[in-house]
Write an enzyme that holds these catalytic residues in place. Structure first.
Site, PDB file in Angstrom:
ATOM      1  CE  LYS A  16      16.878  29.795   6.107  1.00 35.11           C
ATOM      2  NZ  LYS A  16      16.470  28.388   4.890  1.00 35.11           N
ATOM      3  CE1 TYR A  54      10.799  29.613   4.877  1.00 29.63           C
ATOM      4  CE2 TYR A  54      11.162  29.663   7.370  1.00 29.63           C
ATOM      5  CZ  TYR A  54      11.917  29.615   5.890  1.00 29.63           C
ATOM      6  OH  TYR A  54      12.840  29.886   5.507  1.00 29.63           O
ATOM      7  CG  ASN A 117      18.988  26.419   3.793  1.00 27.21           C
ATOM      8  OD1 ASN A 117      18.078  27.180   5.222  1.00 27.21           O
ATOM      9  ND2 ASN A 117      18.632  26.592   3.165  1.00 27.21           N
ATOM     10  CG  HIS A 120      14.109  33.257   3.455  1.00 30.27           C
ATOM     11  ND1 HIS A 120      13.243  31.997   3.371  1.00 30.27           N
ATOM     12  CD2 HIS A 120      13.267  34.543   3.147  1.00 30.27           C
ATOM     13  CE1 HIS A 120      12.298  33.033   2.653  1.00 30.27           C
ATOM     14  NE2 HIS A 120      12.323  34.571   2.642  1.00 30.27           N
ATOM     15  CD  GLU A 131       9.303  36.488   2.401  1.00 26.47           C
ATOM     16  OE1 GLU A 131       8.718  34.969   1.914  1.00 26.47           O
ATOM     17  OE2 GLU A 131      10.056  36.497   1.967  1.00 26.47           O
TER      18      GLU A 131
HETATM   19  P1  IDP Z   1      13.811  28.639   0.402  1.00 26.08           P
HETATM   20  O1  IDP Z   1      14.320  28.798   1.571  1.00 26.08           O
HETATM   21  O2  IDP Z   1      15.727  28.051  -0.607  1.00 26.08           O
HETATM   22  O3  IDP Z   1      12.981  29.487  -0.317  1.00 26.08           O
HETATM   23  P2  IDP Z   1      12.331  26.079   0.450  1.00 26.08           P
HETATM   24  O4  IDP Z   1      11.309  25.675  -0.556  1.00 26.08           O
HETATM   25  O5  IDP Z   1      11.188  27.665   0.853  1.00 26.08           O
HETATM   26  O6  IDP Z   1      13.423  26.938   0.515  1.00 26.08           O
HETATM   27  O7  IDP Z   1      12.030  25.957   2.247  1.00 26.08           O
HETATM   28  C1  IDP Z   1      12.222  26.839   2.926  1.00 26.08           C
HETATM   29  C2  IDP Z   1      12.844  25.593   4.326  1.00 26.08           C
HETATM   30  O8  IDP Z   1      12.553  24.719   5.018  1.00 26.08           O
HETATM   31  C3  IDP Z   1      14.216  26.085   3.282  1.00 26.08           C
HETATM   32  O9  IDP Z   1      15.541  26.884   2.690  1.00 26.08           O
HETATM   33  C4  IDP Z   1      14.998  24.476   4.289  1.00 26.08           C
HETATM   34  O10 IDP Z   1      15.284  25.758   5.226  1.00 26.08           O
HETATM   35  C5  IDP Z   1      13.959  23.973   5.136  1.00 26.08           C
HETATM   36  N1  IDP Z   1      13.898  22.669   4.295  1.00 26.08           N
HETATM   37  C6  IDP Z   1      13.407  22.885   2.647  1.00 26.08           C
HETATM   38  N2  IDP Z   1      13.515  21.580   1.910  1.00 26.08           N
HETATM   39  C7  IDP Z   1      13.601  21.258   3.616  1.00 26.08           C
HETATM   40  C8  IDP Z   1      13.719  19.560   3.346  1.00 26.08           C
HETATM   41  O11 IDP Z   1      13.670  18.425   3.401  1.00 26.08           O
HETATM   42  N3  IDP Z   1      14.502  19.171   4.830  1.00 26.08           N
HETATM   43  C9  IDP Z   1      14.768  20.159   6.105  1.00 26.08           C
HETATM   44  N4  IDP Z   1      14.636  21.256   5.741  1.00 26.08           N
HETATM   45  C10 IDP Z   1      13.831  21.973   4.683  1.00 26.08           C
END
Ligand code: IDP
Length: 154
Positions: A16, A54, A117, A120, A131
């Site tokens: 990212k 997304y 974070n 991905h 994807e």
């Molecule tokens: P993942 O990346 O671990 O598969 P997902 O639930 O698919 O998790 O969420 C996609 C991305 O959305 C996360 O990696 C993170 O960047 C963002 N995200 C998920 N939950 C939150 C939140 O509560 N606040 C802000 N960003 C979030």
């Protein structure tokens, strides 16, 4: 030969924008290489595909923040191949929230905030296929002779 394994998989991984800006690309690619996964596609990509990528999260309260974050700079899009690669990469990445991610995982080692974070990885074989086809044209994925495979596979 690796091709004879039924559970030989491909998965989509994206470093990212925070990972790119923080110069973590080499570290993260190195982890997947050292694990024994095979790189079959890689490129710098920009924001156009992010909304579609997304789309399943479009009703989440953090969706616009997520799109803004993911559009804030280039991402490094990759396809990695290996035994159970989808599951293996998710285990190496850790949990969505870095606070829940154990040390030794990517999110456990390199970030603290769920909204930044770093990386991905596809969460299922089906989403990996979707994807990969969203981000890469077939000719961008290279099958090459992996001369280390006898040291990696039984
Ligand atoms: P993942 O990346 O671990 O598969 P997902 O639930 O698919 O998790 O969420 C996609 C991305 O959305 C996360 O990696 C993170 O960047 C963002 N995200 C998920 N939950 C939150 C939140 O509560 N606040 C802000 N960003 C979030």
């Amino acid at each position: 030969m690796t091709g004879s394994y039924a559970n030989l998989r491909r998965t989509f991984v994206a470093v990212k924008p925070d990972g790119v800006q923080r110069r973590l690309v080499g570290e993260l690619v190195g982890r997947f290489e050292r694990k024994g996964l095979t790189l079959v596609g890689m490129k710098l990509a920009s924001e156009e595909l992010l909304r579609e990528h997304y789309v399943a999260l479009r009703h989440q309260p953090f969706y616009s923040q997520l799109v803004k974050y993911m559009s804030s700079g280039p991402v490094v899009a990759m396809v990695w191949q290996g035994l159970d690669a989808v599951k293996t990469v998710r285990a190496m990445i850790g949990e969505t929230n870095p606070a829940d991610s154990r040390p030794g995982t990517i999110r456990g080692d390199f970030c603290t905030d769920i909204s930044k974070n770093v990386i991905h990885g596809s969460d299922s074989v089906e989403s990996a296929q979707q994807e990969i086809s969203l981000w890469f044209r077939p000719e961008e994925l290279i099958c090459w002779e992996d001369t280390a495979e006898h040291w990696i596979y039984g």
